[in-house]
Write a protein that holds these residues in place. Structure first.
Motif, mmCIF file in Angstrom:
data_model
loop_
_atom_site.group_PDB
_atom_site.id
_atom_site.type_symbol
_atom_site.label_atom_id
_atom_site.label_comp_id
_atom_site.label_asym_id
_atom_site.label_seq_id
_atom_site.Cartn_x
_atom_site.Cartn_y
_atom_site.Cartn_z
ATOM 1 N N ASN A 184 69.176 50.583 23.812
ATOM 2 C CA ASN A 184 67.934 49.957 24.264
ATOM 3 C C ASN A 184 67.256 49.077 23.223
ATOM 4 N N THR A 236 61.131 55.401 26.561
ATOM 5 C CA THR A 236 62.515 55.479 26.093
ATOM 6 C C THR A 236 62.687 56.564 25.033
ATOM 7 N N THR A 294 61.957 53.333 31.031
ATOM 8 C CA THR A 294 62.787 54.055 30.068
ATOM 9 C C THR A 294 63.805 53.092 29.457
ATOM 10 N N GLY A 295 63.468 51.808 29.458
ATOM 11 C CA GLY A 295 64.339 50.804 28.874
ATOM 12 C C GLY A 295 65.497 50.455 29.792
#
Length: 290
Positions: free
Chosen positions: A61, A84, A132-133
């Protein structure tokens, strides 16, 4: 740096990440189901190389954090980093302190609960401005600029990752149940995004519009808008009332209408993302805290 960041949002983003991670570890990973998006990529790496998903989730990420900062702004970027990192921390915790959930080898139940946990977790994260990316960022951008449902956008990406999972390690049986879980998760995400504030819009046609409008405003404290209509059959102009109420007020609205005019013509339709007084603002134009 922290100006504009709300503790409530941070709390629910971390809560959503925890729900997501719990479902991923206890349903997907324990039962050899795959997942879509970048999370699915971390599971592929885990199955083929053995690297912990909590680590690869962060590594994959890093490049997308830059995109998130450029297109989503400072606050959304901070929420994305929180989501994330929170997901990785929760994954690390649940992988070390997990327990087995006995479902009698029923993969349909596994897929159902996997989809619900992932959908609820991500839905909460999205509702409070985070991601969460990974594909979450792409889905959020598609929702922001193209108006596409975030769940539907993610489902397309998920299908590609699941296809790669089939090629690398997933059996066809697990793949089919993974698709079920991903579909359920996508629908739950869309419901939480669009349906949480769902209300009902009522169109009312009656010979007693004034009395009905007055009673709705007095007894229900809801506004009523008078629209100008034209009867195709009667060839006459007439007024049409439009009123938006919460789902829990539908029966009460019907009773108010029928108490004035039992023969009134009424249609009701679903309304999403209601903004304004009585829903997101009070009578003094101040935001309602939910």
């Amino acid at each position: 740096m922290l100006k504009g960041i709300r503790f409530k949002n941070v709390f629910f983003i971390l809560l959503g990440a925890g729900i997501f991670a719990f479902g991923l570890v206890h349903f997907n990973m324990q039962n050899n189901l795959a997942e879509g998006g970048f999370t699915g990529l971390t599971l592929i790496i885990y199955q083929k190389i053995g690297i912990n998903p909590s680590y690869t989730n962060l590594l994959l990420n890093v490049p997308l954090f830059i995109i998130g900062l450029k297109y989503l702004g400072r606050i959304s970027f901070i929420y994305t980093v929180i989501g994330t990192v929170g997901l990785s921390v929760w994954l690390w915790i649940f992988e070390r302190y997990q327990f087995t959930i006995q479902l009698g080898d029923d993969l349909m139940l596994v897929a159902l609960f996997a989809g619900i946990f992932v959908g609820v977790g991500l839905g909460i994260i999205f509702r409070y401005g985070g991601t969460t990316g990974g594909v979450d960022i792409i889905a959020r951008l598609a929702h922001q600029f193209l108006g596409l449902g975030m769940g539907r956008t993610m489902f397309l990406f998920d299908a590609c990752v699941i296809g790669l999972s089939i090629i690398t390690y997933l059996g066809y049986r697990e793949a089919m149940y993974t698709l079920v879980a991903v579909f359920i998760g996508a629908r739950v995400i869309d419901f939480m995004q669009e349906g949480a504030y769902a209300a009902r819009g009522a169109m009312i046609i009656s010979d007693k519009n004034t009395e009905i409008a007055d009673k709705i405003m007095k007894e229900m404290d809801r506004g009523v808008t008078v629209l100008r209509g034209y009867g195709s059959f009667t060839k006459t102009d007439r007024e049409v009332l439009y009123c938006v109420v919460g789902k829990n007020e539908i029966v009460r609205l019907r009773n108010v209408i029928t108490s004035v005019d039992p023969h009134a013509f009424v249609t009701m339709s679903e309304v999403h993302d209601v903004l304004g007084e009585g829903f997101t603002h009070d009578e003094n134009k101040n935001p309602i805290q939910r």
